[in-house]
Design a protein around this motif. Sequence first.
Motif, mmCIF file in Angstrom:
data_model
loop_
_atom_site.group_PDB
_atom_site.id
_atom_site.type_symbol
_atom_site.label_atom_id
_atom_site.label_comp_id
_atom_site.label_asym_id
_atom_site.label_seq_id
_atom_site.Cartn_x
_atom_site.Cartn_y
_atom_site.Cartn_z
ATOM 1 N N ASN A 1 0.707 -1.291 0.139
ATOM 2 C CA ASN A 1 -0.019 0.083 -0.049
ATOM 3 C C ASN A 1 0.772 1.183 -0.145
ATOM 4 O O ASN A 1 0.398 2.254 -0.606
ATOM 5 C CB ASN A 1 -1.020 -0.044 1.103
ATOM 6 N N LYS B 1 -3.720 -3.102 -13.239
ATOM 7 C CA LYS B 1 -5.176 -2.979 -12.611
ATOM 8 C C LYS B 1 -5.140 -2.966 -10.919
ATOM 9 O O LYS B 1 -5.822 -2.378 -10.314
ATOM 10 C CB LYS B 1 -6.045 -3.996 -13.444
ATOM 11 N N VAL B 2 -4.287 -3.928 -10.476
ATOM 12 C CA VAL B 2 -4.147 -4.311 -9.072
ATOM 13 C C VAL B 2 -3.655 -2.961 -8.569
ATOM 14 O O VAL B 2 -3.920 -2.525 -7.398
ATOM 15 C CB VAL B 2 -3.735 -5.573 -9.067
ATOM 16 N N ALA C 1 -3.572 0.052 -9.339
ATOM 17 C CA ALA C 1 -4.500 1.194 -9.388
ATOM 18 C C ALA C 1 -5.469 1.079 -8.245
ATOM 19 O O ALA C 1 -5.994 2.453 -7.872
ATOM 20 C CB ALA C 1 -5.037 1.273 -10.845
ATOM 21 N N ARG C 2 -5.628 -0.053 -7.773
ATOM 22 C CA ARG C 2 -6.770 0.132 -6.902
ATOM 23 C C ARG C 2 -6.322 0.152 -5.187
ATOM 24 O O ARG C 2 -7.075 0.238 -4.239
ATOM 25 C CB ARG C 2 -7.520 -1.365 -6.623
ATOM 26 N N ARG C 3 -5.000 0.402 -5.449
ATOM 27 C CA ARG C 3 -4.339 0.706 -3.675
ATOM 28 C C ARG C 3 -4.983 1.985 -3.207
ATOM 29 O O ARG C 3 -5.264 2.703 -3.903
ATOM 30 C CB ARG C 3 -2.781 1.031 -3.912
ATOM 31 N N TYR D 1 -5.027 -1.015 0.002
ATOM 32 C CA TYR D 1 -6.267 -2.312 0.248
ATOM 33 C C TYR D 1 -6.238 -2.172 1.733
ATOM 34 O O TYR D 1 -5.348 -2.086 2.572
ATOM 35 C CB TYR D 1 -5.486 -3.678 -0.411
ATOM 36 N N ASP E 1 -9.884 -9.524 -4.298
ATOM 37 C CA ASP E 1 -10.801 -9.327 -4.855
ATOM 38 C C ASP E 1 -10.361 -8.411 -6.097
ATOM 39 O O ASP E 1 -10.889 -8.555 -7.094
ATOM 40 C CB ASP E 1 -12.101 -8.418 -4.239
ATOM 41 N N ALA E 2 -9.385 -7.400 -5.804
ATOM 42 C CA ALA E 2 -9.164 -6.751 -6.944
ATOM 43 C C ALA E 2 -8.062 -7.734 -7.935
ATOM 44 O O ALA E 2 -8.141 -7.478 -9.172
ATOM 45 C CB ALA E 2 -8.067 -5.637 -6.527
ATOM 46 N N ALA F 1 -9.265 -7.986 -11.779
ATOM 47 C CA ALA F 1 -8.158 -7.800 -13.124
ATOM 48 C C ALA F 1 -8.123 -8.995 -13.755
ATOM 49 O O ALA F 1 -8.167 -8.991 -14.977
ATOM 50 C CB ALA F 1 -6.978 -7.543 -12.351
#
Length: 171
Positions: free
Chosen positions: A13, A36-37, A39-41, A43, A51-52, A56
Amino acid sequence: MTSRPPPGLTWLNSSDEGEAHGALREVCASLVWAEKVLARRPYADVSALFDASDAAMAELSAGDLAEAMSGHPPIGRPKPGDPASAREQRGMSGASAELKAEMLALNLDYQERFGHVFLICATGLSAEQLRDAVRARIGNTPEREREAVRDELVKINRIRLTRLTQQHEGA
């Protein structure tokens, strides 16, 4: 009572984008998946990271899946010097010479049919289970096999993400 996130999740993170991207590419060779993973930080927990990762993986194109598979050696031939590869394929280590030769032949037949290595989450599977899996899947249609590969990559990524969150050099 809230529990503390695992040290590797805290690292993921908070690390700079380049370091985190490199660690994620060790989990999965797909550039799109890693982006994609990343970009979702941040967590909140490992479940959110899973889930991410799963989302992805579900969005990867056939080309992206091929890139993800490129990071995996054939079953029975782990990457030299790669402890993760050896650990994941441990079930083949005690196989007889006959079974190893059969796996080599099955891997080659599979690769000729589908154009890529046979990919399975080999962690915890015996050599016989791996052989039976390639035998069962070699009859799949290309479309069905692509989805089987996607499902196996989800499992592999979860194992590798768990390892990343439990211990990471920067954690």
